[in-house]
Design a protein around this motif. Structure first.
Motif, short mmCIF file in Angstrom:
data_model
loop_
_atom_site.label_atom_id
_atom_site.label_comp_id
_atom_site.label_asym_id
_atom_site.label_seq_id
_atom_site.Cartn_x
_atom_site.Cartn_y
_atom_site.Cartn_z
N ASP A 241 0.81 -1.36 0.07
CA ASP A 241 0.13 0.03 -0.21
C ASP A 241 0.78 1.29 -0.20
O ASP A 241 0.35 2.43 -0.12
N SER A 242 2.23 1.22 -0.17
CA SER A 242 3.17 2.23 -0.19
C SER A 242 3.16 3.28 0.98
O SER A 242 3.43 4.21 0.83
N LYS A 243 2.72 2.46 2.13
CA LYS A 243 2.58 3.37 3.29
C LYS A 243 3.75 3.22 4.47
O LYS A 243 4.07 3.91 5.18
N SER A 258 7.73 4.96 8.21
CA SER A 258 6.52 5.48 7.62
C SER A 258 6.71 6.29 6.48
O SER A 258 8.22 6.77 6.40
N VAL A 259 5.84 6.14 5.48
CA VAL A 259 6.03 6.84 4.14
C VAL A 259 4.90 7.98 4.13
O VAL A 259 3.79 7.70 4.35
N GLN A 283 0.01 -9.37 0.09
CA GLN A 283 -1.11 -8.60 0.60
C GLN A 283 -0.92 -7.97 1.92
O GLN A 283 -1.91 -7.63 2.64
N ALA A 284 0.51 -7.77 2.24
CA ALA A 284 0.59 -7.16 3.71
C ALA A 284 -0.16 -5.79 3.73
O ALA A 284 0.03 -4.90 2.87
#
Length: 494
Positions: A241-243, A258-259, A283-284
């Motif tokens: 999720d690029s977070k 964190s992003v 799917q994480a």
């Protein structure tokens, strides 16, 4: 006086006129054997008498010594010499009957097979033939046939060692292969359908999109920077999720950030040595719970650990590696985990049945990296032997052999289009392979030092990213392979 002289000369002239008397030859009738025997016996008797007297005189004077009962056996030596002469004649006879090839190459091969030097100083082809004939006359003509049979047997065994061989797998491996086939075929159909849809887009629209993408890539800048550890950062990976960003370090610590603000979320402790990779499960953070296995890591001591997003401790250990594990990679389904090991093999683990279902050999040196096809049907491995291999997970066969790099392969990645594969090597180049015709499509002279990582854009594959030990990362267009941006700023190896 005058009268006497004249008379004497007359007498001499009369004598000269008289012819000399002719000696008449005797004619004997009958055999002369008896007389010859008598003559010889008389000579022997006289010579023996005189010889015996001389010997007796020599013995009395001490000049002749006669031993009592000692004899010299010369019969054995004579017989040995006779046998040697007969053996030599027999050898020459056999040599004349042996047929030797007139081809000088075959003669040399025969001498080599018999352990003889293939040529001597000043030796010509005819002399070499005679030497081979002489050797064969000693060892026998069958020796050359036996040596050739041994060579053929050794060559056959060597070829068998180099051939791909298969053995019967477990029932769980068969179930996994069937599951992989059912999983990958629908994904391949969807990918091909998307490619057909993309083909209907006009060239003008494609060109505009490509120009906009290249413009945005040329304007890339350093967004933020953070000190990750006291030791070098060996790996980093974005979450699906690029977070979040996962980093691994030579200190043995794994960290989550964190992003985009790059704040430390959690430090994961479990490794005691250099961590080689730390990757998110597909799917994480999207469909998995916080307590589910979401990450995997590996280290130089052969340990592989699984983590979730709640605990600082590993939730499970994967054991079985005896050498360094350099990379771990998740299958797109999230069910399987691949590991590469420096024991010349890579392994596939099924987390549902919690066991190793595949221990695949095939490289002649350590295997460094592993990547899975977007469809989930193929896996590509590259190692220190400078070769890459593409494996079909549904059948277990090596379907593509990647030969062309001059040094070790440190990174591989499939393009989302499904038929391009990029490899980064220690020869400072990145090669893009066309899997449909199994050839190298293009060689990118990318960096001034070895390439440590190559990655395609994950959504469409419109650009390629490379990182290297020359302290830079570069962005390349795909297709075209033009350099779009050099990401500089690191003070050490990327």
């Amino acid at each position: 006086m005058r009268a006497s002289c004249s008379r004497k000369s007359k007498i001499m002239s009369d004598e000269e006129d008289v012819a000399p008397a002719v000696k008449k030859s005797r004619v004997f009738y009958g055999s002369l054997e008896e007389k010859e025997r008598e003559r010889l016996s008389a000579n022997v008797a006289s010579s023996s008498a005189t010889g015996s007297d001389a010997v007796r005189a020599g013995i009395e004077a001490g000049n002749i010594n006669i031993s009592s009962g000692e004899t010299l056996e010369i019969e054995e030596r004579v017989s040995e010499r006779q046998q040697e002469a007969l053996a030599e004649f027999e050898r020459r006879r056999r040599a004349r009957q042996i047929t030797v090839s007139t081809d000088d190459a075959e003669v040399k091969a025969g001498l080599r097979a018999l352990g003889e030097p293939i040529t001597l100083f000043g030796e010509g082809p005819a002399d070499r033939r005679e030497r081979l004939r002489s050797v064969l006359s000693v060892v026998g003509p069958d020796a050359l046939k036996k040596s050739r049979k041994d060579e053929e047997r050794a060559k056959r065994s060597q070829d068998e060692c180099q051939q791909t061989w298969y053995h019967e797998g477990s029932a769980s491996l068969k179930d996994a292969r069937l599951w992989l086939a059912r999983y990958s075929l629908p994904r391949a159909m969807r990918r091909l359908e998307a490619a057909r849809t993309q083909k209907e887009v006009t060239e003008a629209t494609k060109t505009i999109r490509q120009q906009e993408l290249h413009k945005s890539l040329r304007n890339l800048n350093n967004f933020c920077s953070q000190i990750g550890d006291d030791r070098p950062i060996s790996f980093c990976h974005f979450s699906p999720d690029s977070k979040m960003l996962a980093t691994a370090s030579w200190s043995g610590l794994c960290k989550l950030w964190s992003v985009p603000d790059c704040n430390l979320i959690r430090t994961l402790r479990g490794h005691n040595t250099n961590v080689g990779a730390f990757v998110f499960r597909p799917q994480a953070g999207v469909s998995l719970n916080q307590s589910d296995v979401s990450l995997a890591s590996c280290a130089a001591d052969g340990t592989v650990k699984l983590w979730n997003l709640e605990s600082d401790e590993p939730v499970a250990d994967i054991e079985g590696h005896s050498e360094r594990v350099s990379r771990v990679s998740w299958h797109p389904s999230g069910r399987f985990l691949g590991t590469t090991c420096y024991d010349y093999s890579w392994r596939l683990w099924d987390l549902e049945v919690q066991e190793e279902i595949l221990h695949q050999e095939g490289h002649s040196k350590g295997v460094h990296d592993l990547t899975f096809h977007p469809d989930g049907s193929l896996a590509a491995t590259g190692g220190l032997d400078a070769f890459g291999r593409v494996w079909d997970l549904r059948t277990g066969r090596c379907v593509v052999f990647l030969e062309g790099h001059l040094k070790e392969i440190y990174s591989l990645h499939f393009s989302p289009n499904g038929y391009h594969l990029a490899t980064g090597s220690g020869d400072n180049t990145c090669k893009v392979w066309e899997l449909r015709n199994r050839k190298c499509l293009y060689t990118v002279p990318a960096h001034q030092n070895l390439l440590s990582a190559v990655r395609f854009q994950p959504t469409d594959g419109h650009f390629l990213l490379t990182g290297a030990y020359d302290n830079t990362a570069k962005v390349w267009s795909h297709p075209g392979w033009m350099p779009l941006k050099t990401l500089a700023g690191h003070e050490g190896k990327v």
